[in-house]
Design a protein around this motif. Structure first.
Motif, PDB file in Angstrom:
ATOM      1  N   VAL A 102      10.748   9.174  -5.587  1.00 17.71           N
ATOM      2  CA  VAL A 102      11.059   8.310  -6.731  1.00 17.71           C
ATOM      3  C   VAL A 102      10.037   8.504  -7.850  1.00 17.71           C
ATOM      4  N   VAL A 103       8.774   8.787  -7.490  1.00 12.91           N
ATOM      5  CA  VAL A 103       7.749   9.030  -8.507  1.00 12.91           C
ATOM      6  C   VAL A 103       8.034  10.335  -9.238  1.00 12.91           C
ATOM      7  N   GLY A 104       8.379  11.375  -8.467  1.00 10.03           N
ATOM      8  CA  GLY A 104       8.716  12.653  -9.084  1.00 10.03           C
ATOM      9  C   GLY A 104       9.924  12.554  -9.997  1.00 10.03           C
ATOM     10  N   GLN A 105      10.931  11.784  -9.580  1.00  6.87           N
ATOM     11  CA  GLN A 105      12.130  11.608 -10.404  1.00  6.87           C
ATOM     12  C   GLN A 105      11.812  10.831 -11.679  1.00  6.87           C
ATOM     13  N   SER A 106      10.994   9.790 -11.546  1.00  7.15           N
ATOM     14  CA  SER A 106      10.623   8.997 -12.734  1.00  7.15           C
ATOM     15  C   SER A 106       9.814   9.834 -13.709  1.00  7.15           C
ATOM     16  N   CYS A 149       2.744  15.399 -18.447  1.00  6.34           N
ATOM     17  CA  CYS A 149       3.841  15.432 -17.466  1.00  6.34           C
ATOM     18  C   CYS A 149       4.002  16.828 -16.883  1.00  6.34           C
ATOM     19  N   SER A 150       3.958  17.827 -17.742  1.00  4.69           N
ATOM     20  CA  SER A 150       4.139  19.209 -17.300  1.00  4.69           C
ATOM     21  C   SER A 150       2.992  19.667 -16.403  1.00  4.69           C
ATOM     22  N   LEU A 151       1.766  19.275 -16.748  1.00  3.95           N
ATOM     23  CA  LEU A 151       0.615  19.630 -15.916  1.00  3.95           C
ATOM     24  C   LEU A 151       0.733  19.017 -14.524  1.00  3.95           C
ATOM     25  N   VAL A 152       1.122  17.750 -14.456  1.00  3.28           N
ATOM     26  CA  VAL A 152       1.270  17.081 -13.163  1.00  3.28           C
ATOM     27  C   VAL A 152       2.338  17.786 -12.329  1.00  3.28           C
ATOM     28  N   GLU A 153       3.480  18.085 -12.959  1.00  2.00           N
ATOM     29  CA  GLU A 153       4.568  18.731 -12.229  1.00  2.00           C
ATOM     30  C   GLU A 153       4.176  20.120 -11.749  1.00  2.00           C
ATOM     31  N   ASN A 154       3.509  20.909 -12.594  1.00  2.00           N
ATOM     32  CA  ASN A 154       3.128  22.271 -12.218  1.00  2.00           C
ATOM     33  C   ASN A 154       2.013  22.291 -11.178  1.00  2.00           C
ATOM     34  N   PHE A 155       1.010  21.441 -11.362  1.00  2.00           N
ATOM     35  CA  PHE A 155      -0.105  21.410 -10.405  1.00  2.00           C
ATOM     36  C   PHE A 155       0.329  20.854  -9.050  1.00  2.00           C
ATOM     37  N   LYS A 156       1.260  19.886  -9.091  1.00  2.00           N
ATOM     38  CA  LYS A 156       1.734  19.280  -7.839  1.00  2.00           C
ATOM     39  C   LYS A 156       2.471  20.301  -6.970  1.00  2.00           C
ATOM     40  N   PHE A 200       0.851  -1.185   0.000  1.00  2.00           N
ATOM     41  CA  PHE A 200       0.000   0.000   0.000  1.00  2.00           C
ATOM     42  C   PHE A 200       0.891   1.240   0.000  1.00  2.00           C
ATOM     43  N   ILE A 201       0.710   2.098  -0.997  1.00  2.00           N
ATOM     44  CA  ILE A 201       1.467   3.356  -1.069  1.00  2.00           C
ATOM     45  C   ILE A 201       0.484   4.499  -0.946  1.00  2.00           C
ATOM     46  N   SER A 202       0.607   5.251   0.129  1.00  2.00           N
ATOM     47  CA  SER A 202      -0.268   6.398   0.349  1.00  2.00           C
ATOM     48  C   SER A 202       0.343   7.652  -0.275  1.00  2.00           C
ATOM     49  N   GLU A 203      -0.497   8.478  -0.900  1.00  2.00           N
ATOM     50  CA  GLU A 203      -0.060   9.723  -1.558  1.00  2.00           C
ATOM     51  C   GLU A 203       1.152   9.464  -2.464  1.00  2.00           C
ATOM     52  N   PRO A 204       0.965   8.698  -3.543  1.00  2.00           N
ATOM     53  CA  PRO A 204       2.107   8.310  -4.394  1.00  2.00           C
ATOM     54  C   PRO A 204       2.873   9.494  -4.985  1.00  2.00           C
ATOM     55  N   LEU A 205       2.192  10.614  -5.247  1.00  2.00           N
ATOM     56  CA  LEU A 205       2.885  11.758  -5.837  1.00  2.00           C
ATOM     57  C   LEU A 205       3.859  12.408  -4.864  1.00  2.00           C
ATOM     58  N   ALA A 206       3.707  12.140  -3.577  1.00  6.79           N
ATOM     59  CA  ALA A 206       4.626  12.704  -2.588  1.00  6.79           C
ATOM     60  C   ALA A 206       5.952  11.946  -2.549  1.00  6.79           C
ATOM     61  N   GLU A 207       5.986  10.762  -3.154  1.00  6.52           N
ATOM     62  CA  GLU A 207       7.217   9.964  -3.178  1.00  6.52           C
ATOM     63  C   GLU A 207       8.241  10.602  -4.113  1.00  6.52           C
ATOM     64  N   VAL A 225       8.157   0.549 -18.184  1.00  3.37           N
ATOM     65  CA  VAL A 225       7.709   1.450 -17.117  1.00  3.37           C
ATOM     66  C   VAL A 225       7.237   0.620 -15.937  1.00  3.37           C
ATOM     67  N   SER A 226       7.821   0.873 -14.767  1.00  2.00           N
ATOM     68  CA  SER A 226       7.457   0.104 -13.572  1.00  2.00           C
ATOM     69  C   SER A 226       6.594   0.913 -12.606  1.00  2.00           C
ATOM     70  N   GLN A 227       6.735   2.249 -12.608  1.00  5.73           N
ATOM     71  CA  GLN A 227       5.959   3.068 -11.679  1.00  5.73           C
ATOM     72  C   GLN A 227       4.479   3.069 -12.054  1.00  5.73           C
ATOM     73  N   PRO A 228       3.589   2.763 -11.124  1.00  2.00           N
ATOM     74  CA  PRO A 228       2.146   2.737 -11.429  1.00  2.00           C
ATOM     75  C   PRO A 228       1.631   4.063 -11.991  1.00  2.00           C
ATOM     76  N   VAL A 229       2.145   5.183 -11.476  1.00  2.00           N
ATOM     77  CA  VAL A 229       1.706   6.497 -11.967  1.00  2.00           C
ATOM     78  C   VAL A 229       2.069   6.664 -13.436  1.00  2.00           C
TER      79      VAL A 229
END
Length: 572
Positions: A21-25, A100-107, A12-19, A69-73
Motif C-alpha cells: 500500500v505504501v508503494g502504491q501510494s 519519489c523517483s529516488l525512493v522507487e529506484n533505490f528501493k 507498529f509497522i515494521s519495514e514500511p517500504l515493504a508494504e 495524505v494519510s500514509q506516514p511515509v
C-alpha cells in the motif's frame, strides 16, 4: 454523556517500504505530481469532500497543502517539500518528483539501505561541487547590468504555470512589470544593513492581463473619499507630507476590557472620556503639523471630522498587510497606543494622489525614495488570478535569491540530463580507494549511481506530456524533445530544433540517444559559451538556489524514508 471506549494500543509497522500500500501510494502521488510538471503540465481541481472552494492549479504550494495524505511515509515527503517551498518558493514539483523517483529506484536495488545512503550522499557531493564550480556546463552567470537573463528567469517561472492562462505577449508584459517592481524594491542608497523593499500586489480580477501595471509607492483603497472634489493635502513643509501611522484602534473602543472589571464613578461616561482622549490626540497631531493620518483599524467619525476641519487627511481601515511596507516606505514607526504619541514616530511622503482603476478608487502614496511599489495585477477570472498571484510572488522571490547568488541553472530538463551524464562519466572514472572509503563494491556504486541518474532523467521526462520521444545528446548532455507522432529514427536532426533550455540547436551532429535507453559511455564537454549570448533573450532558466536546495532536500528525504525501520501510529 458520550460513550467511553478503551484506548487502543499504538500500531507498529515494521519495514514500511515493504508494504504494497505504501508503494502504491508513493507511485500514485508521483504520477499526480509528474502530470502537473512544466509549461504543458495538466491542471488539477482540488476541493474538499463537502464541496466548497475549488482550486484549479498545477503549483506544488497549492497542491501539497490541499492533498489529503494519510500514509506516514508520504507525510514525511510532503512536509520536506513544503518546507523547501516555504524557504525558496520555486522547484517544489522538481523536489517532490525527484524524491519519489529516488525512493522507487533505490528501493528496487538489492543493497542495504545504509550502503545506498552513503553512496547517494557521495553522488550528491559530486553534483554540488560541480554545480558550484566554474567548470559547470549547466550554470549561467546573471549580470545585473543587463536585464535579459533576469527576464528569462521571470518568464520561465510564468510559463511553467499553465493555469495562469497567459499567451506569449502577456508573459512578456508581466515579466517586464515584475522585473520593474523588483528594481523598485532595491534601495538607491547602500547602507551597512541593506534590506530589500516590498512589492504589494493589488488585485484587479476580471480585467485584461495587459492592463496590469506597476506604480511606485502604495495604493490604499478608499471608497469614502469624495472623488468629485479635488484632492487637497495640507503641506506644512513645502517639499514633504508628514504622516502618522497608527496600528492601534482609534474608534473609541480601547477602554472595553477583555477580562476583569472597570470601576466607573457616578456621572462619568466612558464613551465621552475615550472621545475626549481621541480629540486630544487629534489636537496633538494638528499641533505637530501632521498632514496625513493612516490607521490600520477604524478612526472615530468625530475624530475624522475634527482632522478634516483642520485640513488633515485621515485614512482608516488600511489593514495589517500595509502597515509594514508603509512604515518602511515613509520611515514612520507604527503607533501602537494613542497614549504613546511621539514626534519621532512620524514619517514623510513626497506626494499623495488619487488613482482610479476600473470601478475602484485608491489613494496613491508616493514616497521620497522608492523601496515599496504596487503591482496592479489583472487576470480574466478569480481562478486564473489566484494562480497568477502565486506565480508573481514566486518570480519575485527567485529574483531576491538571485541577488544573493547571481547564478541560474539551465531549465527545460537540461540541467537534470547534464548532471546525469556528468555523474555517469565521473562514476566510471572513480578510483578504487573511493570504493574502500565508502565501504562498497564497484558494482554497488554503479547500481546506485545508475538509479540516481535515472531519477534525474525521470524528472526531465516528466516535462513531456504528449507521448513524444525524449533525447539527450552525447556532447553536452542536454535534453531534446521530439514532437509526438514521429516514429523512432536514427537521424534525429530533422525532428529537433533546440534543446529544452534553448541554448543549443541542431547545427552540429550531437549524437543523440533516447533518454531512457541504454547508456553508452561518452566524454562530456562543457556547454559552449558563445551561443549563450546569442540566445540569451529566450533561454529557459531555473533558480540556482532553489534547484540546488531541491536536489539536496530530495535526496536527504529519500535517504530518510529508506532508513525508516518502524512506523508507530496512534490509533486513538
Amino acid at each position: 454523556m458520550s460513550r467511553l471506549e478503551a484506548k487502543k494500543p499504538p500500531l507498529f509497522i515494521s519495514e514500511p517500504l515493504a508494504e504494497d500500500v505504501v508503494g502504491q501510494s508513493l507511485s500514485l502521488q508521483s504520477g499526480i505530481l509528474k502530470s502537473c510538471y512544466g509549461p504543458t503540465g495538466r491542471l488539477k481541481q482540488l476541493h474538499n469532500g463537502v464541496g466548497g472552494y475549488v482550486c484549479t492549479t498545477s503549483q506544488s504550494s497549492a497542491l501539497l497543502s490541499r492533498l489529503s495524505v494519510s500514509q506516514p511515509v508520504l507525510r514525511v515527503l510532503t512536509a520536506s517539500v513544503q518546507n523547501h517551498v516555504s524557504r525558496f518558493s520555486d522547484c517544489g514539483l522538481f523536489t517532490a518528483i525527484l524524491c519519489c523517483s529516488l525512493v522507487e529506484n533505490f528501493k528496487s536495488l538489492n543493497i542495504a539501505p545504509c550502503t545506498v545512503i552513503k553512496i547517494s550522499r557521495h553522488l550528491l557531493s559530486l553534483c554540488m561541487d560541480y554545480l558550484k564550480s566554474e567548470a559547470c556546463g549547466c550554470r549561467v552567470s546573471v549580470d545585473f547590468s543587463s536585464v535579459e537573463t533576469l527576464l528569462c528567469l521571470v518568464r520561465s517561472v510564468l510559463t511553467s504555470k499553465p493555469a495562469c492562462m497567459l499567451n506569449k505577449r502577456e508573459v512578456d508584459h508581466l515579466a517586464v512589470l515584475i522585473l520593474k517592481a523588483f528594481m523598485f524594491t532595491i534601495p538607491c542608497h547602500v547602507e551597512t544593513n541593506v534590506a530589500l523593499g516590498k512589492c504589494v500586489i493589488v488585485p484587479m480580477k476580471g480585467r485584461r492581463v495587459l492592463n496590469s501595471m506597476v506604480l511606485p509607492g502604495l495604493l490604499i483603497e478608499t471608497p469614502e473619499i469624495q472623488w468629485a472634489k479635488p484632492l487637497t493635502v495640507r503641506r506644512t513643509h513645502s517639499d514633504v507630507i508628514k504622516i502618522a501611522l497608527f496600528c492601534a484602534s482609534m474608534a473609541g473602543d480601547c477602554l472595553i476590557p477583555e477580562e476583569g472589571a472597570v470601576t466607573v464613578h457616578h456621572g462619568i461616561s466612558l464613551e465621552m472620556a475615550e472621545l475626549n482622549q481621541l480629540l486630544s490626540v487629534g489636537k496633538r497631531l494638528v499641533n505637530d503639523e501632521v498632514d496625513l493620518v493612516v490607521c490600520q483599524k477604524v478612526i472615530h467619525p468625530a475624530l475624522k471630522q475634527y482632522l478634516k476641519e483642520n485640513h488633515v487627511m485621515a485614512v482608516d481601515r488600511a489593514g495589517l498587510s500595509l502597515v509594514e511596507p508603509l512604515s518602511q516606505m515613509t520611515g514612520s514607526k507604527p503607533i501602537a497606543s494613542i497614549h504613546s504619541l511621539s514626534p519621532s514616530c512620524y514619517g514623510s511622503l513626497k506626494d499623495v494622489r488619487i488613482e482610479s482603476f476600473a470601478s475602484k478608487h485608491f489613494l496613491h502614496l508616493i514616497p521620497n525614495d522608492t523601496v515599496v511599489c504596487s503591482l496592479i495585477l489583472c487576470n480574466r477570472n478569480e481562478t486564473a488570478w489566484d494562480e497568477l498571484k502565486r506565480a508573481c510572488e514566486t518570480a519575485e522571490h527567485v529574483l531576491q535569491l538571485t541577488v544573493k547568488e547571481p547564478l541560474a541553472l539551465l531549465g527545460g530538463g537540461c540541467t537534470e540530463t547534464h548532471l546525469a551524464s556528468y555523474i555517469r562519466h565521473k562514476s566510471c572514472c572513480l578510483s578504487p580507494s573511493s570504493f574502500k572509503d565508502l565501504d562498497c563494491s564497484r558494482t554497488q556504486y554503479q547500481l546506485v549511481a545508475d538509479g540516481f541518474c535515472h531519477s534525474l532523467e525521470s524528472v526531465a521526462s516528466s516535462l513531456n506530456h504528449d507521448d513524444g520521444e525524449i533525447l539527450t545528446d552525447m556532447v553536452y548532455g542536454h535534453c531534446w524533445f521530439v514532437p509526438s507522432g514521429f516514429p523512432p529514427v536514427h537521424n534525429w536532426t530533422d525532428l529537433v530544433s533546440k534543446c529544452g533550455c534553448g541554448i543549443n540547436d541542431n547545427a552540429e551532429n550531437l549524437n543523440w540517444r533516447l533518454l531512457q535507453g541504454q547508456f553508452d559511455s561518452a566524454t562530456l564537454q562543457g556547454c559552449p559559451k558563445e551561443p549563450l549570448v546569442k540566445a540569451a533573450d529566450r533561454l529557459t532558466l531555473d533558480s540556482f538556489a532553489a534547484k540546488c536546495s531541491g536536489l539536496q532536500v530530495a535526496l536527504e528525504t529519500a535517504n530518510l524514508i529508506l532508513d525508516l525501520s518502524y512506523v508507530i501510529e496512534d490509533q486513538n
